[in-house]
Structures are given as C-alpha cells and as structure tokens.
Design an enzyme around this catalytic site. Sequence first.
Site, PDB file in Angstrom:
ATOM      1  N   HIS A   1       0.522  -1.427  -0.081  1.00  0.00           N
ATOM      2  CA  HIS A   1      -0.203  -0.333   0.170  1.00  0.00           C
ATOM      3  C   HIS A   1       1.339   1.139   0.064  1.00  0.00           C
ATOM      4  O   HIS A   1       1.265   1.637   0.596  1.00  0.00           O
ATOM      5  CB  HIS A   1      -1.025   0.075   1.610  1.00  0.00           C
TER       6      HIS A   1
ATOM      7  N   HIS B   1      -6.801  -6.806   7.816  1.00  0.00           N
ATOM      8  CA  HIS B   1      -6.713  -6.476   8.705  1.00  0.00           C
ATOM      9  C   HIS B   1      -7.129  -6.337  10.011  1.00  0.00           C
ATOM     10  O   HIS B   1      -8.430  -7.613   9.987  1.00  0.00           O
ATOM     11  CB  HIS B   1      -7.687  -4.607   8.445  1.00  0.00           C
TER      12      HIS B   1
ATOM     13  N   GLU C   1      -2.454  -1.853  -3.016  1.00  0.00           N
ATOM     14  CA  GLU C   1      -3.743  -1.000  -2.725  1.00  0.00           C
ATOM     15  C   GLU C   1      -3.188   0.150  -2.591  1.00  0.00           C
ATOM     16  O   GLU C   1      -2.847   0.746  -2.699  1.00  0.00           O
ATOM     17  CB  GLU C   1      -3.709  -1.677  -1.083  1.00  0.00           C
TER      18      GLU C   1
END
Length: 245
Positions: free
Chosen positions: A44, A198, A76
């Site tokens: 990310h 997550h 991401e």
Amino acid sequence: MPAKLSVNLNAVAMLRNRRDLPWPSVTGLGRAALAAGAAGLTVHPRPDQRHIRFSDLGDIRALIDDEFPQAEFNIEGFPSEAFLDLVEKHQPEQVTLVPDDPTQATSDHGWDFVSRSDFLAPIVARLKAGGMRVSLFADPDPLGYERAAAIGVDRVELYTGPYGATYDDPAAATRELDRLEKAANAATALGLDINAGHDLTVDNLPALVKRIPQLSEVSIGHGLTADALMYGMPVTVSRYIAALA
C-alpha cells in the site's frame, strides 16, 4: 480450495525506513515469503512513502516476474491520479481500492458504495481495461454491495479490523463473524469474489475461513510480520497457510 495468502510488506518497509539503510530488504523478505508458499505480495504505497517507496514497486514486480511468475502482485491505495499512474506502470494482477485519507495510519473503513459508485465506476473501468482485477475495500455491511457489482468490480475485500480487535472477547468475536458471514454471502450472491484483510492472525483465521469457505484471498501484514520476527518468515508463512486450510 483454501483461500490464498498474500503477504503485505508495508510493515517490513516501515522497519527498513527507520534508518537510511537497505535492510530489512523488502524484496528479500518478499522472496522468502513466496518461496515458503505465499501466493502473492501486497503493498500500500502512500503519497508520503512512509513505508513502501515508489521505487519498491518495480523491484517487487521484477521479483515476481523473474522468480515467481505464478504469484500475484496486489497494490492497494486511494485512487488518486498519481496512484492510478503507478498501477498502470507496474501492472499488478490485482488493484485494491481503499477510501483512505492519505494521512491515515492504516485503512480503517470501507467504501460507501451508495454515495461513491459514480466516482468509482470510471476508475474501475479504466483499471479493468488495463487488464487488472479490481477489488474494493468494504465494510461487512451488504448495503450497497449491489452498486459495487453493477460497476463491474471483481471482488470486495472485507474489512476485518473489528473482528481482529475481539481477540480477548469470544462473544464479540462471534458477533463479528456473524456480520462477516452475512456480508460475504450477500456479495457471493451478487457474483462478487471475497477477499479479507486487517488484523488477521494465525489464531483468528481458522474461525473466519470456517464461516466464509468461499474466501478467495487474505492479505496479512502486521500480524504476520510480528510473527516473522519471532519465527522467521518461512516458518511464519507456513503457519498462516496451515491456518487457512
């Protein structure tokens, strides 16, 4: 078929960036993860490059192409024009769009599909035209999932942070699993594949995959990296793959 494991390298990059030194090596640990059986690597990149640097993207792309051509690269991020330019340059197999403010420490909520579908639709079309699979970060609430399906998204990634936070509360964990299962089944009914991510760990993965057997992929960084400090990356990846079985 068990869900695939994509190893998120952001925590490795954050540790590297504490010093102006090239270790720990993001690509080195990515190589170790893939050699141990991980199906892909996730990053990310944020605008301030506080963990993953833009220069890492080409290195990871080359690692996968040259040494692990069966693996997937997942990038991401919030779909700014700069982010879209990055993914079009490095051609990940999957792009996961998140609604983050650039200053956020980590992703902590999914898209509001009802209010943001008009914004997302041309972006999804652009990425798919470029040959990339598109996943949208989603809260475990099926409201609006039909909008995601209507704009041509391939997958939703269920935000599992609230589930991860229930590590010491079995009753709360059950409630969160109920929400995740309901959301996953709603998405599946709309033809969407399911990812999740997550705060997932070796301990909480088995219950999740039991509730969502259709899960395609999990991307895990923080917990996996913490375990790798204790056990090493190859052993840690093997433990996570076993937890997904």
